[in-house]
Structure formats: structure tokens, C-alpha cells
Design a protein around this motif. Structure first.
Motif, PDB file in Angstrom:
ATOM      1  N   ASP A  19       0.828  -1.212   0.000  1.00  0.00           N
ATOM      2  CA  ASP A  19       0.000   0.000   0.000  1.00  0.00           C
ATOM      3  C   ASP A  19       0.858   1.255   0.000  1.00  0.00           C
ATOM      4  OD1 ASP A  19      -2.309  -1.464  -0.050  1.00  0.00           O
ATOM      5  OD2 ASP A  19      -2.696  -1.313   2.101  1.00  0.00           O
ATOM      6  N   TRP A  20       1.947   1.238   0.763  1.00  0.00           N
ATOM      7  CA  TRP A  20       2.824   2.409   0.796  1.00  0.00           C
ATOM      8  C   TRP A  20       3.440   2.658  -0.577  1.00  0.00           C
ATOM      9  CZ3 TRP A  20       5.967   0.192   5.512  1.00  0.00           C
ATOM     10  CH2 TRP A  20       5.129   0.150   6.642  1.00  0.00           C
ATOM     11  N   GLU A  21       3.870   1.591  -1.221  1.00  0.00           N
ATOM     12  CA  GLU A  21       4.505   1.743  -2.530  1.00  0.00           C
ATOM     13  C   GLU A  21       3.508   2.261  -3.562  1.00  0.00           C
ATOM     14  OE1 GLU A  21       6.134  -2.078  -3.375  1.00  0.00           O
ATOM     15  OE2 GLU A  21       7.952  -1.743  -2.174  1.00  0.00           O
ATOM     16  N   ARG A  22       2.279   1.768  -3.481  1.00  0.00           N
ATOM     17  CA  ARG A  22       1.274   2.254  -4.419  1.00  0.00           C
ATOM     18  C   ARG A  22       0.982   3.727  -4.166  1.00  0.00           C
ATOM     19  NH1 ARG A  22      -5.126   0.457  -5.138  1.00  0.00           N
ATOM     20  NH2 ARG A  22      -5.466   1.688  -7.039  1.00  0.00           N
ATOM     21  N   LEU A  23       0.851   4.120  -2.894  1.00  0.00           N
ATOM     22  CA  LEU A  23       0.603   5.522  -2.562  1.00  0.00           C
ATOM     23  C   LEU A  23       1.751   6.397  -3.045  1.00  0.00           C
ATOM     24  CD1 LEU A  23      -1.033   7.743  -1.183  1.00  0.00           C
ATOM     25  CD2 LEU A  23       0.076   7.119   0.986  1.00  0.00           C
ATOM     26  N   GLU A  24       2.979   5.935  -2.844  1.00  0.00           N
ATOM     27  CA  GLU A  24       4.135   6.717  -3.277  1.00  0.00           C
ATOM     28  C   GLU A  24       4.141   6.882  -4.801  1.00  0.00           C
ATOM     29  OE1 GLU A  24       8.927   7.043  -2.440  1.00  0.00           O
ATOM     30  OE2 GLU A  24       7.912   5.126  -2.129  1.00  0.00           O
ATOM     31  N   ALA A  25       3.797   5.818  -5.513  1.00  0.00           N
ATOM     32  CA  ALA A  25       3.762   5.900  -6.978  1.00  0.00           C
ATOM     33  C   ALA A  25       2.702   6.893  -7.441  1.00  0.00           C
ATOM     34  CB  ALA A  25       3.497   4.515  -7.568  1.00  0.00           C
ATOM     35  N   LEU A  26       1.539   6.869  -6.790  1.00  0.00           N
ATOM     36  CA  LEU A  26       0.466   7.787  -7.173  1.00  0.00           C
ATOM     37  C   LEU A  26       0.847   9.236  -6.877  1.00  0.00           C
ATOM     38  CD1 LEU A  26      -2.732   5.859  -5.968  1.00  0.00           C
ATOM     39  CD2 LEU A  26      -1.735   5.947  -8.255  1.00  0.00           C
ATOM     40  N   ILE A  27       1.416   9.480  -5.722  1.00  0.00           N
ATOM     41  CA  ILE A  27       1.788  10.844  -5.348  1.00  0.00           C
ATOM     42  C   ILE A  27       2.901  11.367  -6.246  1.00  0.00           C
ATOM     43  CG2 ILE A  27       2.869  12.210  -3.523  1.00  0.00           C
ATOM     44  CD1 ILE A  27      -0.137  11.696  -3.227  1.00  0.00           C
ATOM     45  N   THR A  28       3.833  10.503  -6.606  1.00  0.00           N
ATOM     46  CA  THR A  28       4.898  10.918  -7.524  1.00  0.00           C
ATOM     47  C   THR A  28       4.308  11.330  -8.867  1.00  0.00           C
ATOM     48  OG1 THR A  28       6.492   9.428  -6.470  1.00  0.00           O
ATOM     49  CG2 THR A  28       7.004  10.189  -8.703  1.00  0.00           C
ATOM     50  N   ARG A  29       3.309  10.592  -9.347  1.00  0.00           N
ATOM     51  CA  ARG A  29       2.664  10.939 -10.610  1.00  0.00           C
ATOM     52  C   ARG A  29       1.923  12.270 -10.499  1.00  0.00           C
ATOM     53  NH1 ARG A  29      -1.351   6.586 -12.465  1.00  0.00           N
ATOM     54  NH2 ARG A  29       0.502   5.315 -12.097  1.00  0.00           N
ATOM     55  N   VAL A  30       1.247  12.473  -9.366  1.00  0.00           N
ATOM     56  CA  VAL A  30       0.524  13.733  -9.159  1.00  0.00           C
ATOM     57  C   VAL A  30       1.500  14.903  -9.098  1.00  0.00           C
ATOM     58  CG1 VAL A  30      -0.901  15.024  -7.535  1.00  0.00           C
ATOM     59  CG2 VAL A  30      -1.442  12.640  -8.025  1.00  0.00           C
ATOM     60  N   GLU A  31       2.635  14.712  -8.431  1.00  0.00           N
ATOM     61  CA  GLU A  31       3.622  15.784  -8.311  1.00  0.00           C
ATOM     62  C   GLU A  31       4.213  16.162  -9.665  1.00  0.00           C
ATOM     63  OE1 GLU A  31       5.271  14.815  -3.779  1.00  0.00           O
ATOM     64  OE2 GLU A  31       6.248  13.922  -5.540  1.00  0.00           O
ATOM     65  N   LYS A  32       4.401  15.168 -10.530  1.00  0.00           N
ATOM     66  CA  LYS A  32       4.997  15.440 -11.830  1.00  0.00           C
ATOM     67  C   LYS A  32       3.986  16.029 -12.811  1.00  0.00           C
ATOM     68  CE  LYS A  32       8.670  11.962 -11.669  1.00  0.00           C
ATOM     69  NZ  LYS A  32       9.208  10.712 -12.274  1.00  0.00           N
ATOM     70  N   LYS A  33       2.722  15.623 -12.673  1.00  0.00           N
ATOM     71  CA  LYS A  33       1.696  16.080 -13.618  1.00  0.00           C
ATOM     72  C   LYS A  33       0.587  16.788 -12.845  1.00  0.00           C
ATOM     73  CE  LYS A  33       2.844  12.455 -16.921  1.00  0.00           C
ATOM     74  NZ  LYS A  33       3.981  11.890 -16.208  1.00  0.00           N
ATOM     75  N   SER A  34      -0.458  16.057 -12.499  1.00  0.00           N
ATOM     76  CA  SER A  34      -1.538  16.581 -11.672  1.00  0.00           C
ATOM     77  C   SER A  34      -2.409  15.411 -11.265  1.00  0.00           C
ATOM     78  CB  SER A  34      -2.383  17.618 -12.426  1.00  0.00           C
ATOM     79  OG  SER A  34      -3.333  16.976 -13.246  1.00  0.00           O
ATOM     80  N   VAL A  35      -3.386  15.681 -10.401  1.00  0.00           N
ATOM     81  CA  VAL A  35      -4.273  14.618  -9.957  1.00  0.00           C
ATOM     82  C   VAL A  35      -5.101  14.084 -11.124  1.00  0.00           C
ATOM     83  CG1 VAL A  35      -6.232  16.095  -9.365  1.00  0.00           C
ATOM     84  CG2 VAL A  35      -5.853  13.983  -8.081  1.00  0.00           C
ATOM     85  N   ARG A  36      -5.242  14.875 -12.189  1.00  0.00           N
ATOM     86  CA  ARG A  36      -6.009  14.432 -13.354  1.00  0.00           C
ATOM     87  C   ARG A  36      -5.284  13.351 -14.142  1.00  0.00           C
ATOM     88  NH1 ARG A  36      -6.411  19.917 -12.983  1.00  0.00           N
ATOM     89  NH2 ARG A  36      -8.483  20.791 -12.648  1.00  0.00           N
ATOM     90  N   ALA A  37      -4.010  13.150 -13.847  1.00  0.00           N
ATOM     91  CA  ALA A  37      -3.259  12.103 -14.531  1.00  0.00           C
ATOM     92  C   ALA A  37      -3.579  10.715 -13.982  1.00  0.00           C
ATOM     93  CB  ALA A  37      -1.754  12.375 -14.408  1.00  0.00           C
ATOM     94  N   LEU A  38      -4.323  10.647 -12.884  1.00  0.00           N
ATOM     95  CA  LEU A  38      -4.639   9.366 -12.272  1.00  0.00           C
ATOM     96  C   LEU A  38      -5.852   8.726 -12.940  1.00  0.00           C
ATOM     97  CD1 LEU A  38      -4.240  10.166  -8.453  1.00  0.00           C
ATOM     98  CD2 LEU A  38      -2.518   9.323 -10.066  1.00  0.00           C
ATOM     99  N   ALA A  39      -5.812   7.407 -13.024  1.00  0.00           N
ATOM    100  CA  ALA A  39      -6.980   6.665 -13.480  1.00  0.00           C
ATOM    101  C   ALA A  39      -8.079   6.773 -12.424  1.00  0.00           C
ATOM    102  CB  ALA A  39      -6.616   5.200 -13.715  1.00  0.00           C
ATOM    103  N   ASP A  40      -9.299   6.484 -12.823  1.00  0.00           N
ATOM    104  CA  ASP A  40     -10.431   6.629 -11.903  1.00  0.00           C
ATOM    105  C   ASP A  40     -10.271   5.751 -10.659  1.00  0.00           C
ATOM    106  OD1 ASP A  40     -11.571   8.385 -13.686  1.00  0.00           O
ATOM    107  OD2 ASP A  40     -12.757   6.844 -14.694  1.00  0.00           O
ATOM    108  N   ASP A  41      -9.834   4.503 -10.840  1.00  0.00           N
ATOM    109  CA  ASP A  41      -9.643   3.604  -9.698  1.00  0.00           C
ATOM    110  C   ASP A  41      -8.592   4.138  -8.740  1.00  0.00           C
ATOM    111  OD1 ASP A  41     -11.540   1.946 -10.758  1.00  0.00           O
ATOM    112  OD2 ASP A  41     -10.118   0.494 -11.591  1.00  0.00           O
TER     113      ASP A  41
END
Length: 333
Positions: A19-41
Motif C-alpha cells: 500500500d505504501w509503494e502504491r501511494l508513493e507511486a500515485l503521489i509521484t505521478r501527481v507531483e509530476k503532472k496533476s491529480v487528473r493524470a490518475l486513473a479513476d480507480d
């Protein structure tokens, strides 16, 4: 005692590390782009993963686990908090991100609906053209008087040609251009909004717009000025019609989400479709404004049919490249 702590720390990490690794991956993506870069799930999972990380941090502190682990969790939770609840980016950054990422990504996301909207427009335009060619009286039941502006089956070829080149009729042409922009903007907005009725009114509006276009084309073609009309239309019409097709696509996406919500609740599916559709619609309004400028410039400064057609083709190519040119992958959608 220290051995027990190491064992407990290892077990604790093994139980929660995914769970920590998944959260870190998501936050890294948000930091580089934005929250809109995330898939709906991922978007739905983000607050759950954040709360889980906070719980893990509290447990690690309470049981005096590995200091490095505590530091890692503190950093991860701080980064997540800043992205979820921190101050928003500047207006300039948001505008830039809208044009470089959000709008093109939203348009690419409705490509199937866009294709359907385009095919419906073409089929309806062909139907309108054939109807008016077979019986010109159909024109008066299809095209409103304000939109026709004297361009009807009773007009002569010379009168029709004058309306395209503005010989002494700048005021009338400007009035027509204003009416046309308002008319098309209304069709675009209603095409999206009425998608809430499972897309049926959207299909009718898109079809009506296509039939009107075909009816107008039939009038000019019948008098031998069809190519001149096509060139006049192209200078702004490639942008304008593209915008209406996209508005229809946004409405279809909303209607399909309500009719076939898949695994989501119908309300959740509508919210997700409405969010992406709204992004498309903001861009659609911009496209209609650009079309209005092109129409004004073309009416006043460009009188060559070849130049008008060339500008229209260049605008269409530009929009297609802007929306569909492959970009660096920005995460699943």
C-alpha cells in the motif's frame, strides 16, 4: 528485545508495504503532472491509501519501530497531505496544464463518441442535401429564417455569391455571423447538457445541425456556387463543426455512462463522465470563439476561395495534431 522489534518491524512492513509503494507511486505521478493524470480507480483509492499510511505511521510511532521506517512514513504522509489539501497551483499553471494536458487528454478519451458524432453529422448532412435537391420546399422546414439570411432556393446565383464575398453587405454578413455563432454555441452546449437524457436529444441535435448544413449546401450547389460556399465555410467551419462534433461526443459519453454504468453506481459513472465532458466543453467554447474570429477575418481580408479552403484545411490539421498527436504517456485513464 531488539530482536523482537526487528521481527515486528519486518512483519509490519511486509503487511503494509504494498500500500505504501502504491501511494508513493500515485503521489509521484501527481507531483509530476496533476491529480487528473490518475486513473479513476487510483483516484478513488488515494484517500484510502492516505488514511492507511497515517494509521501505519501512528502505529510505528507508538511501538517505537525502525526509525528509518517512521521517517519514510512521515515524508510520505506529508507529501500526500500537501497534494490533497495543500494550496492549489497558480492560475497560470492551471491554465497551462489545461491546454497542454487536460483538454487534449479529455478529447482523446472520447474518441469513440467523437467518431460516432462525426458519422451522424455526415449522414444527416447527406440526408439534408438530398431532401432539398429533390424538393426545395424542404429547405424552409429545415433552416430557420435567421440562419438562412436570404440564402434560400429563391435567391439567384449572383445574390448567393454576394453573401459569400461581402460586396457591399458587410453589416448583413456580420449580423449573420453573430447569429451563426450564437446558434452553434447553443447547439454545442445543449448537445452536452442533454446527454443526461441518455444521449437521445444529443443525437437529435447533432443530426439537426447536419441536416441544416446539407440543406444550405444544396441551395448553393443548385445555383452552381457550391465550391465557393464550401471554401467560405471551410475557413471557420472546420473549427466550428469540429467543436460541435466534440460537444456531441461529450453528450454521448454522459448518456452512455448513465445507460451503461458498468461496475460503478449510475451516479458515480455520471459524475466521472460529466467531469471529462465538462473539460471537453470548456475547450469547445474556445474553439467556437476561434471560429468566430476566423469568420470575421475571412469575411474582411480573405476573398480568394483557394486561400479560404487552405486556411480551413490548415486549421483542421492543426486541431487534429493538437488533440491526437502521440504524447508522452501520462498514466492510464
Amino acid at each position: 528485545m531488539s530482536g523482537d522489534l526487528r521481527v515486528n518491524a519486518s512483519r509490519f512492513r511486509a503487511a503494509h508495504e504494498a500500500d505504501w509503494e502504491r501511494l508513493e507511486a500515485l503521489i509521484t505521478r501527481v507531483e509530476k503532472k496533476s491529480v487528473r493524470a490518475l486513473a479513476d480507480d487510483d483516484l478513488f483509492a488515494l484517500p484510502l491509501l492516505y488514511r492507511s499510511a497515517l494509521s501505519s505511521l501512528a502505529s510505528a510511532r507508538a511501538t517505537s519501530l525502525d526509525r528509518a521506517l517512521v521517517g519514510y512514513l512521515e515524508q510520505l504522509c506529508t507529501r500526500t497531505y500537501f497534494q490533497l489539501y495543500g494550496p492549489p497551483s497558480s492560475a497560470g499553471t492551471q491554465v497551462r496544464h489545461f491546454f497542454t494536458h487536460d483538454w487534449p487528454a479529455a478529447v482523446r478519451g472520447v474518441w469513440r463518441e467523437t467518431l460516432g458524432s462525426l458519422l451522424l453529422t455526415i449522414a444527416a448532412a447527406l440526408a439534408g442535401f438530398l431532401l432539398v435537391q429533390s424538393d426545395p420546399s424542404w429547405f424552409y422546414g429545415i433552416v430557420p429564417q435567421g440562419m438562412a439570411g436570404g440564402r434560400d432556393p429563391s435567391a439567384t446565383a449572383e445574390a448567393l455569391r454576394e453573401t459569400l464575398h461581402g460586396s457591399g453587405r458587410e453589416s448583413a454578413l456580420a449580423t449573420f455571423a453573430t447569429f451563426l455563432f450564437t446558434h452553434n454555441a447553443q447547439i454545442a452546449i445543449f448537445s452536452f447538457a442533454l446527454g443526461l437524457a441518455f444521449g437521445a436529444p444529443t443525437a437529435l441535435l447533432i443530426a439537426y445541425n447536419g441536416v441544416s448544413l446539407g440543406a444550405m449546401m444544396a441551395v448553393f450547389a443548385d445555383k452552381g456556387v457550391g465550391l465557393e460556399f464550401a471554401a467560405w465555410l471551410a475557413i471557420h467551419g472546420t473549427t466550428e463543426l469540429f467543436a460541435i462534433v466534440l460537444a456531441g461526443a461529450a453528450g454521448f459519453r454522459l448518456g452512455l455512462a448513465l445507460a451503461f454504468p458498468s461496475r460503478l453506481a449510475r451516479s458515480d459513472a455520471a459524475i466521472l463522465a460529466g467531469r471529462s465532458g465538462a473539460t471537453v466543453m470548456v475547450g469547445t467554447v474556445i474553439m467556437l470563439a476561434v471560429a468566430g474570429l476566423l469568420e470575421g477575418i475571412g469575411r474582411q481580408t480573405v476573398d480568394s476561395d483557394l486561400a479560404r479552403a487552405g486556411i480551413g484545411a490548415a486549421m483542421l490539421a492543426g486541431w487534429l495534431l493538437y488533440f491526437y498527436l502521440p504524447r508522452r504517456r501520462d498514466g492510464p485513464r
